[in-house]
Design an enzyme around this catalytic site. Sequence first.
Site, PDB file in Angstrom:
ATOM      1  N   GLU A 118      79.158   1.114  78.097  1.00 28.79           N
ATOM      2  CA  GLU A 118      79.987  -0.002  77.403  1.00 28.79           C
ATOM      3  C   GLU A 118      79.505  -0.393  75.951  1.00 28.79           C
ATOM      4  O   GLU A 118      79.158  -1.391  75.707  1.00 28.79           O
ATOM      5  CB  GLU A 118      80.206  -0.982  78.119  1.00 28.79           C
ATOM      6  CG  GLU A 118      81.098  -0.783  79.471  1.00 28.79           C
ATOM      7  CD  GLU A 118      81.748  -1.970  80.051  1.00 28.79           C
ATOM      8  OE1 GLU A 118      81.127  -3.048  79.992  1.00 28.79           O
ATOM      9  OE2 GLU A 118      82.624  -1.675  81.129  1.00 28.79           O
TER      10      GLU A 118
ATOM     11  N   GLU B  75      84.534   2.980  85.990  1.00 28.42           N
ATOM     12  CA  GLU B  75      84.455   1.769  86.433  1.00 28.42           C
ATOM     13  C   GLU B  75      85.928   1.380  86.408  1.00 28.42           C
ATOM     14  O   GLU B  75      86.786   1.355  85.497  1.00 28.42           O
ATOM     15  CB  GLU B  75      83.693   0.778  85.454  1.00 28.42           C
ATOM     16  CG  GLU B  75      82.467   0.957  85.603  1.00 28.42           C
ATOM     17  CD  GLU B  75      81.628  -0.164  84.862  1.00 28.42           C
ATOM     18  OE1 GLU B  75      82.002  -1.340  84.846  1.00 28.42           O
ATOM     19  OE2 GLU B  75      80.373   0.128  84.260  1.00 28.42           O
TER      20      GLU B  75
HETATM   21  O1  AHR Z   1      80.890  -3.523  87.154  1.00 29.82           O
HETATM   22  C1  AHR Z   1      80.425  -4.748  86.444  1.00 29.82           C
HETATM   23  C2  AHR Z   1      80.155  -4.755  85.120  1.00 29.82           C
HETATM   24  O2  AHR Z   1      81.280  -4.297  84.502  1.00 29.82           O
HETATM   25  C3  AHR Z   1      79.471  -3.660  84.802  1.00 29.82           C
HETATM   26  O3  AHR Z   1      77.952  -3.887  84.701  1.00 29.82           O
HETATM   27  C4  AHR Z   1      79.721  -3.355  83.199  1.00 29.82           C
HETATM   28  O4  AHR Z   1      79.530  -1.825  82.868  1.00 29.82           O
HETATM   29  C5  AHR Z   1      81.114  -3.808  83.179  1.00 29.82           C
HETATM   30  O5  AHR Z   1      81.403  -4.669  82.274  1.00 29.82           O
END
Ligand code: AHR
Length: 499
Positions: A173, A291
């Site tokens: 990210e 994610e």
């Molecule tokens: O999964 C929780 C968080 O969400 C992770 O650390 C990050 O990559 C995202 O913002």
Amino acid sequence: MKRVTYFADKNYKIGQVDPKLFGSFIEHLGRAVYTGIYEPGHPTADEDGFRKDVMDLVKELNVPIVRYPGGNFLSGYDWTDGIGPIENRPRRLDLAWRTTEPNEVGIDEFMKWANKLNIEPMLAVNLGTGTPKEAGFFVEYCNHPGNTYWSDLRIQNGHKDPYNVKVWCLGNEMDGPWQIGQLSAEDYGKKARETAKIMKWVDPTIELVACGSSSAEMPTFPEWDRVVLEHLYEHVDYISCHRYYENLGDTNDFLGSFADMDNFIKTIASTADYVQAKYRSKKKMYISFDEWNVWYQKKVELKDWEVAPPILEDIYSLLDSLVFGGLMCTLLQHVDRVKMASLAQLVNVIAPIFTQKGGPAIKQAIFYPFYQVSNYGRGEVLNTLIEAPKLATNRHGDIPLVQSSTTYNAEDNTLSIFALNCSEDEDLVLDAQFRSFGSVQVIEHVVMDGTDLNAVNNFANPDNVKPRNVDVSNKSGDHIEITLPRMSWNMIRLQCTSN
Ligand code: AHR
């Protein structure tokens, strides 16, 4: 009852399901690692301190690949803090989650855990505070056979054989202002390209994932993805994307999250295709949706500098599990493009598995749709023809009242239909015709529904939310009607009789 017409044909396919679509994620965050997968002294802990009760649940989920070690944590992490004798490892401030990281678990422990479960690792290198050179050393430590400084260190730490980690993420990210060492798309593109070159020089067999947009809501989306891919197109194999959904008070909008995910994927795919066209490249860029989940981000409260505090421990409701099922269908519908995905996360932190320190591990409501699709959504995704009534939503416009996906597994000649009925008040009839499949026999119809959409599982009542089986006797033929109860998640498995 309103009807949903459905046609499945053997010859109409979207693509093969890569098992990596059912990956997950373990970050050094909250209790994901400590008291999640790892708790020496727990009654079920094995000789290496890993909780066997958690391992059993992970096995049930049939997770083939797990992303590690982060997440936001990654961007401040020095992987060398997590190797060598545990008593010599430094305790560090983790600025991402304002905790103290004891480094009792590092790459060698994670690999041990993954090997016990036959799980492939998906490792990430720090491109926030980390350097391209350190990323190269990490690949050398993990994948080089021996006779060099880093590979010999791995051997000295008790791991003679290289881990041969195939999939590596270039940071996490990096578009986000919350990231330690956030970069502009230009700067990330250049840094990631140089890192990619080094990592692939160390081991040319690895696959790399570039950081795409961390959400469709980022102001830089999809420009970030275009710029990054213009720097990296020939150096990486996947572009990543992340997306979380929460109930902001409008149930239809929440149920329609699948439509948002669908648009997000389509936009990333078109952006990647634009870059492919610009470079006249023969290479297709695949997506790693590394994610995704339901996550109540507005409720996050950090606790200063504790070790493994209970943070991001969302307790999932029946409604969350319905939305979750809809998202899984969208992932399946894009198997031709989304080759890998990681449910964020696996244990305790926004996760299907929830543990008590020293106590039991239970299944959250979202455990069930993941279990079903991961175990039975195998083979090929069919391009079914579905006509469903529409549902008007404020956020997504008109969406189909039923979100669905169907897989055909040639190995056992079975079909699996997954379907979310978003209607608040009406059961719907799935009027299913199986054309070239000929006659089929329903093996099971498993439903998640209930009068209390807020129902959850907890340690006192761990089976409060779970699927129920519907009577399917005498359901066979080439044309079958199946009732999808109001507000329900369904898995219908069918045995095909002809080949
Ligand atoms: O999964 C929780 C968080 O969400 C992770 O650390 C990050 O990559 C995202 O913002």
